[in-house]
Design an enzyme around this catalytic site. Structure first.
Site, PDB file in Angstrom:
ATOM      1  N   ASP A 155      98.332  54.179  42.111  1.00 25.70           N
ATOM      2  CA  ASP A 155      98.445  53.162  43.152  1.00 25.70           C
ATOM      3  C   ASP A 155      97.487  53.445  44.311  1.00 25.70           C
ATOM      4  O   ASP A 155      96.371  53.901  44.090  1.00 25.70           O
ATOM      5  CB  ASP A 155      99.894  53.088  43.642  1.00 25.70           C
ATOM      6  CG  ASP A 155     100.312  51.671  43.987  1.00 25.70           C
ATOM      7  OD1 ASP A 155      99.867  51.164  45.026  1.00 25.70           O
ATOM      8  OD2 ASP A 155     101.065  51.065  43.211  1.00 25.70           O
ATOM      9  N   HIS A 196     102.234  50.846  49.259  1.00 21.44           N
ATOM     10  CA  HIS A 196     102.748  50.472  47.939  1.00 21.44           C
ATOM     11  C   HIS A 196     103.119  51.681  47.080  1.00 21.44           C
ATOM     12  O   HIS A 196     104.211  51.756  46.509  1.00 21.44           O
ATOM     13  CB  HIS A 196     101.680  49.626  47.252  1.00 21.44           C
ATOM     14  CG  HIS A 196     102.172  48.805  46.111  1.00 21.44           C
ATOM     15  ND1 HIS A 196     101.779  49.030  44.806  1.00 21.44           N
ATOM     16  CD2 HIS A 196     103.002  47.752  46.061  1.00 21.44           C
ATOM     17  CE1 HIS A 196     102.341  48.145  44.014  1.00 21.44           C
ATOM     18  NE2 HIS A 196     103.089  47.353  44.756  1.00 21.44           N
ATOM     19  N   SER A 370     106.550  44.956  41.067  1.00 19.84           N
ATOM     20  CA  SER A 370     106.161  46.265  41.579  1.00 19.84           C
ATOM     21  C   SER A 370     107.361  47.181  41.713  1.00 19.84           C
ATOM     22  O   SER A 370     107.259  48.390  41.505  1.00 19.84           O
ATOM     23  CB  SER A 370     105.495  46.128  42.950  1.00 19.84           C
ATOM     24  OG  SER A 370     104.146  45.823  42.833  1.00 19.84           O
TER      25      SER A 370
END
Length: 800
Positions: A155, A196, A370
């Site tokens: 990520d 994230h 996600s």
């Protein structure tokens, strides 16, 4: 001045981001003989900075004098490199667009009393019980926490010093591919755009019982992070990330992919594909790396995850989302390659996911697929602790056999040829951690994977507008494959408008997979070239018999099918489970015959062994029977039924004053739907609202009564409508640009109006002053006279 600078920066940013997919970078991937030492010498000889090994004999280099971004390749540097005899191949790397798949927009149990993590009570997807969560607590109670298993998050970085993560942080599972160093810490900015990876990591391995934030699904596992999304994402960057330390890392979790815009068809390049192959063949000492992938958030744009070459791959475990209430989320993409589902965010009133956040904080608003993929990765880590010998294919088999369709509502549930429920939205259902752990303990390694290709004789077949082409392919023999796992339909066709196509594949046992649904935004003329549409819906079926391919052309132009073939992956013999390893906790076999609730009790108990299973009684029957039985069934929903479908699996016609809704009869339509009554008084039914409406009185966005959380009321063309506010980053940038432009113009108009007003006042006052000067005089004694005639008379009087 400030406004102009902001405007200019926004335009530059839009142009830069918009051109990311086409830009050439200053990095090269080179296939060099002689190993790493030879690669370092080549790099030094030609002005490159050596970045590291990608895989096998491929190496990553960066040129010091080439621009970081260019629309054209640097042929001179490339040619000099290729002229060296040590270099077999070289590729200047191009930046790709890769999007993170989040959305920018409780009864206590025994485990609950043991955990003091701050937001554990809010973690509904782990603690609700009654089949309404991921069923992790049973695994935890048996001492399974992911201990010894390593998961890495591919990520935008990982806040390794987060107080809820640092105890489980694994530096050997971490690397910064963007900055080429060992530290995966994210780059901080004003809007926390690189949060994230840290959020995903917390879902997997946040520390338990430390009075902080949340708890990870596999809170005993090691977790690492690969920073690879905060910069140019090239084929080499993806390959290096996917192949990081494959003998140490067990599971790679990825919550990103090509743009979910409903018009992109993209997948891994040559190097990333090689990394996948090496991972599943050599990773984990030959047992294979496990790649968990988020299926995508393009539901609003009618995207299809079979157009994403990562989720569409046989090597990835593709995971979709379900909302708190078991519904299909508005962002969800339906496709035949999705294997299973975990919980995530939904719409208004539905909760989101709790996890770690940047700056040592905690969040209760992680969203999208996600959030689903890391939950799946954590559950896989639990199964892997229970059995360290599981291969990458074993894990997929276990997921298929244990996933629960119960409580997930979708209109397309079907029973495949071997009696398993499967859906394009949810795959085989909700992942069940305890069931996976128990099955993993007694699992025997699946037989060797075999591959069989059958080419179709049909070539050069035209598909007229508003028509369909139906082709049969009879498979008589498929060497080594008697029981299917993955099926690929490799299709090459020319299309005037690619989004007008729909493709379906039907197996000999009658299981229909939608390989491609209509995508209204896809206006490309590129068509497909050997694109491997994949389905897992025929898992366990036999390949022999007649397969049917249907291609629907919904457009106004002539399309042409050039060629197609079927590729079957599977085993020669059936997969067996070792019942001797765990007799006390057996899992139910798959039921191949229809069994209904009105069957005799002895038949039901003989058909399904519920001993030790997490579901018992009628719940167990629901899991293996018809798809309609997976939906919540209450007395109210059945008492309003006038006629049942064949077998009693669902309601066909409702009584008067009842509303038909997905096989059930309701007194009133649920949220997100509105009531429609047929003109002939033959019945009433519930129809879905416009996707932006939470409640409505009709089908369009102008019929909304209330908007969903991701939508807002706006005035549009003389009517009030619900407009999605959680747009993609490009649309947000565009909307920001338009809004800034409107604000600027309004402010400019106000300023001009004020200037004109004061100018007018000044002019009036000046005019009055001049007029008074012509009318007024002064007398000799200092008195003011307002009239010249009066002044003249005064002068005459004085002279006399």
């Amino acid at each position: 001045m400030c406004t102009r600078r902001i405007f200019g920066l926004a335009v530059v940013a839009l142009l830069t981001l918009g051109g990311r997919a086409r830009a050439y970078t200053n990095q090269w991937a080179a296939h060099i003989d002689g190993g790493e030492e030879a690669a370092r010498r080549v790099a030094e000889d030609y002005g490159f900075r050596y970045l590291g090994k990608i895989n096998d004999d491929w190496f990553h280099m960066e040129h010091r004098s080439v621009a970081k971004r260019s629309t054209e390749p640097h042929l001179e540097v490339h040619q000099r490199l290729m002229n060296d005899s040590r270099v077999r191949r070289a590729e200047q790397q191009r930046a790709k667009s890769r999007t993170k798949r989040d959305l920018i927009i409780k009864r206590p149990s025994n485990i609950l009393t043991m955990l003091n993590d701050e937001r554990w009570p809010q973690m509904w997807y782990l603690n609700r019980g009654k089949g309404l969560d991921m069923n992790v607590q049973g695994a935890w109670a048996e001492g399974i926490t992911g201990n010894g298993v390593v998961v890495t998050i591919l990520d935008d970085g990982l806040e390794k010093d987060h107080p809820d993560l640092y105890k489980n942080y694994d530096p050997q599972a971490s690397y910064d591919v963007n900055s080429h160093d060992e530290d995966p810490m994210p780059r901080y900015d004003l809007v926390d755009s690189n949060r994230h990876g840290t959020r995903c990591a917390g879902e997997v391995a946040a520390t338990a019982n430390n009075s902080l934030c949340a708890v990870g699904v596999a809170f005993g596992a090691g977790v690492g992070g690969v920073r690879m999304l905060d910069g140019d994402v090239t084929d080499a960057v993806e390959a290096r990330s996917l192949s990081l330390n494959p003998q140490h890392i067990d599971i790679y979790s990825a919550s990103w992919g090509p743009d979910d815009d409903g018009k992109t068809v993209d997948g891994p390049g040559e190097l990333a594909t090689r990394a996948f192959v090496e991972g599943i063949t050599k990773g984990r000492n030959g047992k294979g790396s496990i790649f968990v992938w988020a299926s995508g958030n393009g539901g609003r744009d009618h995207d299809n995850c079979n157009c994403d070459g990562y989720t569409n791959s046989i090597w990835t475990l593709s995971i979709s989302s379900a909302t708190e209430n078991g519904l299909v989320p508005w962002y969800s993409e339906a496709c035949s390659s999705t294997l299973a589902t975990t919980y995530s965010s939904g719409s208004t009133g539905e909760k989101q996911v709790v996890t770690t956040d940047l700056h040592h904080h905690c969040t209760s608003s992680h969203t999208g697929t996600s959030a689903s993929a890391p939950l799946a990765a954590g559950i896989c880590a639990l199964a892997l602790e229970a059995n360290r010998d599981l291969t990458w294919r074993d894990m997929q088999h276990i997921v298929v056999r244990t996933a629960k369709p119960a409580n997930l509502q979708a209109p397309d549930w079907v029973v495949n040829g071997v009696g398993r429920n499967v859906s394009h939205s949810f795959g085989y259902g909700l992942m069940d951690a305890t069931a996976m752990v128990r099955l993993a303990r007694r699992w025997r390694t699946v037989p060797e994977q075999h591959k069989c290709e059958v080419s179709a004789p049909h070539t050069g077949r035209t598909i007229p507008p508003k028509s369909q082409l139906v082709l049969d392919l009879h498979v008589k023999e498929c060497s080594g494959v008697n029981f299917l796992e993955h099926v690929q339909a490799k299709v090459s066709l020319m299309a005037a408008r690619r989004g007008d196509l729909q493709i379906q594949l039907t197996s000999p046992q009658g299981t229909k997979s939608t390989l491609l649904a209509k995508r209204p935004h896809d206006i490309s003329k590129a068509g497909f070239s050997q694109w491997p549409f994949m389905s897992v819906h025929t898992w366990g079926e036999r390949p022999h018999g007649t397969w049917k391919l249907e291609i629907h052309n919904e457009g106004r132009y002539l399309d042409e099918l050039e060629e197609w073939k079927l590729v079957f992956f599977g085993t020669d013999t059936a997969v067996e489970i070792d019942d001797e390893l765990d007799k006390d906790k057996p899992l139910p076999p798959v039921v191949h015959q229809e069994i209904h609730n009105n069957a005799p009790s002895d038949v039901r108990h003989n058909a399904v062994d519920t001993e030790g299973d997490p579901w018992t009684g009628s719940q167990q029957m629901d899991r293996v029977s018809h798809p309609e039985a997976q939906r919540p069934t209450t007395e109210n929903q059945t008492s309003g039924c006038a006629a049942f479908e064949a077998g009693g699996s669902g309601c066909l016609v409702c009584k008067r004053d009842w509303y038909h809704n997905n096989g059930s009869c309701l007194r009133q339509c649920p949220s997100g739907t509105y009531a429609v009554r047929n003109d002939d008084d033959s019945g009433a039914f519930c129809t879905a609202c416009h996707y932006s409406c939470l409640s409505c009185k009709g089908p369009s966005d102008a019929d909304c009564i209330t908007c969903r959380a991701d939508s807002i009321f706006m005035w549009n063309n003389g009517r009030t409508v619900c407009v999605l506010s959680s747009l993609s980053w490009r649309m947000q940038s565009t909307m920001w640009f338009y809004r800034m432009t409107v604000v600027f113009l309004v402010n400019l108009a106000v300023i001009i109006a004020v200037v004109i007003y004061f100018a007018f006042i000044w002019y009036i006052r000046k005019s009055k002053s001049v007029h008074r000067y012509s009318k007024v005089s002064y007398s000799g004694n200092g008195e003011v006279h307002a009239d010249t005639e009066q002044l003249r008379n005064t002068c005459v009087s004085d002279s006399e």
